[in-house]
Design a protein around this motif. Structure first.
Motif, PDB file in Angstrom:
ATOM      1  N   GLU A  82       0.843  -1.199   0.000  1.00  0.00           N
ATOM      2  CA  GLU A  82       0.000   0.000   0.000  1.00  0.00           C
ATOM      3  C   GLU A  82       0.882   1.254   0.000  1.00  0.00           C
ATOM      4  OE1 GLU A  82      -3.733   1.625   2.698  1.00  0.00           O
ATOM      5  OE2 GLU A  82      -3.050  -0.435   2.932  1.00  0.00           O
ATOM      6  N   ASN A  83       0.322   2.382  -0.393  1.00  0.00           N
ATOM      7  CA  ASN A  83       1.018   3.664  -0.319  1.00  0.00           C
ATOM      8  C   ASN A  83       1.482   3.883   1.129  1.00  0.00           C
ATOM      9  OD1 ASN A  83       1.528   6.435   0.084  1.00  0.00           O
ATOM     10  ND2 ASN A  83      -0.031   7.071  -1.370  1.00  0.00           N
ATOM     11  N   ILE A  84       2.764   4.160   1.305  1.00  0.00           N
ATOM     12  CA  ILE A  84       3.319   4.300   2.656  1.00  0.00           C
ATOM     13  C   ILE A  84       2.658   5.451   3.405  1.00  0.00           C
ATOM     14  CG2 ILE A  84       5.409   4.867   3.965  1.00  0.00           C
ATOM     15  CD1 ILE A  84       6.920   3.033   2.079  1.00  0.00           C
ATOM     16  N   ARG A  85       2.302   6.510   2.711  1.00  0.00           N
ATOM     17  CA  ARG A  85       1.615   7.617   3.383  1.00  0.00           C
ATOM     18  C   ARG A  85       0.236   7.184   3.882  1.00  0.00           C
ATOM     19  NH1 ARG A  85       3.508  12.928   2.796  1.00  0.00           N
ATOM     20  NH2 ARG A  85       5.404  13.074   1.592  1.00  0.00           N
ATOM     21  N   SER A  86      -0.443   6.333   3.126  1.00  0.00           N
ATOM     22  CA  SER A  86      -1.743   5.812   3.568  1.00  0.00           C
ATOM     23  C   SER A  86      -1.573   4.939   4.803  1.00  0.00           C
ATOM     24  CB  SER A  86      -2.405   5.003   2.451  1.00  0.00           C
ATOM     25  OG  SER A  86      -2.655   5.808   1.336  1.00  0.00           O
ATOM     26  N   ILE A  87      -0.553   4.097   4.799  1.00  0.00           N
ATOM     27  CA  ILE A  87      -0.272   3.249   5.956  1.00  0.00           C
ATOM     28  C   ILE A  87       0.092   4.111   7.165  1.00  0.00           C
ATOM     29  CG2 ILE A  87       1.510   1.672   6.874  1.00  0.00           C
ATOM     30  CD1 ILE A  87      -0.643   0.183   5.427  1.00  0.00           C
ATOM     31  N   TYR A  88       0.852   5.180   6.938  1.00  0.00           N
ATOM     32  CA  TYR A  88       1.220   6.106   8.018  1.00  0.00           C
ATOM     33  C   TYR A  88      -0.039   6.720   8.640  1.00  0.00           C
ATOM     34  CZ  TYR A  88       3.501  10.243  10.148  1.00  0.00           C
ATOM     35  OH  TYR A  88       3.944  11.230  11.009  1.00  0.00           O
ATOM     36  N   ALA A  89      -0.990   7.107   7.804  1.00  0.00           N
ATOM     37  CA  ALA A  89      -2.241   7.688   8.307  1.00  0.00           C
ATOM     38  C   ALA A  89      -3.031   6.648   9.107  1.00  0.00           C
ATOM     39  CB  ALA A  89      -3.077   8.234   7.147  1.00  0.00           C
ATOM     40  N   LYS A  90      -3.118   5.422   8.588  1.00  0.00           N
ATOM     41  CA  LYS A  90      -3.844   4.363   9.302  1.00  0.00           C
ATOM     42  C   LYS A  90      -3.153   4.021  10.622  1.00  0.00           C
ATOM     43  CE  LYS A  90      -5.751   2.303   5.127  1.00  0.00           C
ATOM     44  NZ  LYS A  90      -5.708   1.164   4.204  1.00  0.00           N
ATOM     45  N   ALA A  91      -1.825   3.936  10.596  1.00  0.00           N
ATOM     46  CA  ALA A  91      -1.069   3.631  11.816  1.00  0.00           C
ATOM     47  C   ALA A  91      -1.218   4.754  12.837  1.00  0.00           C
ATOM     48  CB  ALA A  91       0.405   3.400  11.481  1.00  0.00           C
ATOM     49  N   SER A  92      -1.299   5.990  12.364  1.00  0.00           N
ATOM     50  CA  SER A  92      -1.485   7.134  13.271  1.00  0.00           C
ATOM     51  C   SER A  92      -2.827   7.042  13.981  1.00  0.00           C
ATOM     52  CB  SER A  92      -1.386   8.451  12.487  1.00  0.00           C
ATOM     53  OG  SER A  92      -0.095   8.604  11.942  1.00  0.00           O
ATOM     54  N   GLU A 157       0.533  16.613   8.883  1.00  0.00           N
ATOM     55  CA  GLU A 157       0.691  15.189   8.596  1.00  0.00           C
ATOM     56  C   GLU A 157      -0.172  14.381   9.565  1.00  0.00           C
ATOM     57  OE1 GLU A 157       2.070  13.611   6.139  1.00  0.00           O
ATOM     58  OE2 GLU A 157       3.322  15.161   5.243  1.00  0.00           O
ATOM     59  N   ALA A 158      -0.401  13.132   9.252  1.00  0.00           N
ATOM     60  CA  ALA A 158      -1.355  12.290   9.970  1.00  0.00           C
ATOM     61  C   ALA A 158      -1.032  12.102  11.453  1.00  0.00           C
ATOM     62  CB  ALA A 158      -1.455  10.926   9.289  1.00  0.00           C
ATOM     63  N   PHE A 159       0.226  11.865  11.808  1.00  0.00           N
ATOM     64  CA  PHE A 159       0.539  11.588  13.212  1.00  0.00           C
ATOM     65  C   PHE A 159       0.258  12.790  14.123  1.00  0.00           C
ATOM     66  CE2 PHE A 159       3.474  10.810  16.830  1.00  0.00           C
ATOM     67  CZ  PHE A 159       2.939   9.615  17.280  1.00  0.00           C
ATOM     68  N   PRO A 160       0.763  13.985  13.789  1.00  0.00           N
ATOM     69  CA  PRO A 160       0.399  15.120  14.648  1.00  0.00           C
ATOM     70  C   PRO A 160      -1.094  15.442  14.623  1.00  0.00           C
ATOM     71  CG  PRO A 160       1.814  15.853  12.840  1.00  0.00           C
ATOM     72  CD  PRO A 160       1.738  14.365  12.769  1.00  0.00           C
ATOM     73  N   LEU A 161      -1.749  15.216  13.476  1.00  0.00           N
ATOM     74  CA  LEU A 161      -3.182  15.486  13.402  1.00  0.00           C
ATOM     75  C   LEU A 161      -3.966  14.541  14.319  1.00  0.00           C
ATOM     76  CD1 LEU A 161      -5.532  17.082  12.216  1.00  0.00           C
ATOM     77  CD2 LEU A 161      -5.598  15.427  10.350  1.00  0.00           C
ATOM     78  N   HIS A 162      -3.658  13.244  14.280  1.00  0.00           N
ATOM     79  CA  HIS A 162      -4.364  12.300  15.152  1.00  0.00           C
ATOM     80  C   HIS A 162      -4.051  12.572  16.628  1.00  0.00           C
ATOM     81  CE1 HIS A 162      -6.475   9.524  12.462  1.00  0.00           C
ATOM     82  NE2 HIS A 162      -5.501   9.780  11.600  1.00  0.00           N
ATOM     83  N   GLY A 163      -2.821  12.987  16.913  1.00  0.00           N
ATOM     84  CA  GLY A 163      -2.497  13.377  18.288  1.00  0.00           C
ATOM     85  C   GLY A 163      -3.322  14.567  18.737  1.00  0.00           C
ATOM     86  N   PHE A 164      -3.512  15.506  17.828  1.00  0.00           N
ATOM     87  CA  PHE A 164      -4.333  16.688  18.094  1.00  0.00           C
ATOM     88  C   PHE A 164      -5.789  16.289  18.331  1.00  0.00           C
ATOM     89  CE2 PHE A 164      -6.869  20.319  16.536  1.00  0.00           C
ATOM     90  CZ  PHE A 164      -6.369  21.321  17.341  1.00  0.00           C
ATOM     91  N   LEU A 165      -6.301  15.373  17.492  1.00  0.00           N
ATOM     92  CA  LEU A 165      -7.679  14.901  17.659  1.00  0.00           C
ATOM     93  C   LEU A 165      -7.850  14.179  19.001  1.00  0.00           C
ATOM     94  CD1 LEU A 165      -8.442  13.518  14.069  1.00  0.00           C
ATOM     95  CD2 LEU A 165      -9.071  15.748  15.030  1.00  0.00           C
ATOM     96  N   LYS A 166      -6.838  13.428  19.410  1.00  0.00           N
ATOM     97  CA  LYS A 166      -6.883  12.743  20.709  1.00  0.00           C
ATOM     98  C   LYS A 166      -6.979  13.764  21.844  1.00  0.00           C
ATOM     99  CE  LYS A 166      -5.967   9.280  23.704  1.00  0.00           C
ATOM    100  NZ  LYS A 166      -6.531   9.753  24.932  1.00  0.00           N
ATOM    101  N   LYS A 167      -6.180  14.830  21.769  1.00  0.00           N
ATOM    102  CA  LYS A 167      -6.246  15.885  22.793  1.00  0.00           C
ATOM    103  C   LYS A 167      -7.629  16.528  22.808  1.00  0.00           C
ATOM    104  CE  LYS A 167      -1.373  17.076  22.797  1.00  0.00           C
ATOM    105  NZ  LYS A 167      -0.366  18.028  22.329  1.00  0.00           N
ATOM    106  N   ALA A 168      -8.193  16.753  21.622  1.00  0.00           N
ATOM    107  CA  ALA A 168      -9.532  17.348  21.543  1.00  0.00           C
ATOM    108  C   ALA A 168     -10.553  16.435  22.219  1.00  0.00           C
ATOM    109  CB  ALA A 168      -9.907  17.611  20.087  1.00  0.00           C
TER     110      ALA A 168
END
Length: 192
Positions: A82-92, A157-168
């Motif tokens: 799979e596209n590594i960026r897609s996997i990065y988003a899913k893993a995040s 990018e996905a990792f900081p965004l998901h971290g931000f969503l978790k804080k929210a």
């Protein structure tokens, strides 16, 4: 997240190495820390595979790539089709236990006016008495108050965004308004 959980997400199989804890996800070898998973993004000028040694030196215990690479015995090579960026988003999402599932998310895309429109929607939801977060080019709010954005990209990018969503979520937000650029939505970059 465990190395085994990441391996199953990336390859569909359990890890062959010791099932350690993944502490951080990164595509920048300089940001890797002990327990990181390093994602080898291909850029316009270079390839993340060129920085694997630095990522491992900084503590990466897993490397996610599109082709097998030889690594030290204590580092897992996870090869994806799979596209590594897609996997990065899913893993995040997995890393932060899918915080987006606990928010009503409103994405604002388009050519001009994304930041303004995002901010107006954010204000309207708050005026209606709901806890609302915001992620835009200009401002962010994870439920602790409005402040200038810390990110250089309109959609991080996905990792900081998901971290931000978790804080929210942790701060009782019910809604999140995200400035969603066309790059972030594209399959090439796949941040969202």
């Amino acid at each position: 997240m465990t190395l085994n959980e990441l391996s199953i997400l990336v390859t569909g199989k359990e890890t062959t190495k010791n099932d350690g804890m993944i502490t951080f996800l990164s595509y920048d070898s300089r940001e890797c820390i002990e327990g990181s998973a390093f994602f080898c993004f291909k850029g316009t000028k270079t390839d993340g595979k060129l920085f694997i040694k630095q990522a491992i030196a900084n503590g990466a215990i897993a490397v996610i790539t599109d082709l097998p690479v030889e690594l030290p015995d204590n580092v897992e090579c996870l090869v994806t089709k799979e596209n590594i960026r897609s996997i990065y988003a899913k893993a995040s999402g997995l890393f932060f236990n899918y915080p987006a599932k606990n928010l009503a998310i409103i994405g604002v895309s388009g050519t001009d006016g994304k930041s303004s429109t995002s901010y107006f929607i954010y204000q309207l939801i708050k005026l209606l008495g709901h806890n609302c977060g915001l992620s835009s080019t200009v401002y962010v709010d994870d439920g602790t108050g409005l402040r200038n954005t810390p990110w250089r990209n309109s959609t991080p990018e996905a990792f900081p965004l998901h971290g931000f969503l978790k804080k929210a979520c942790d701060n009782s937000c019910e809604y999140m308004v995200i400035e969603a650029t066309s790059h972030a939505l594209s399959k090439e970059y796949d941040r969202l």
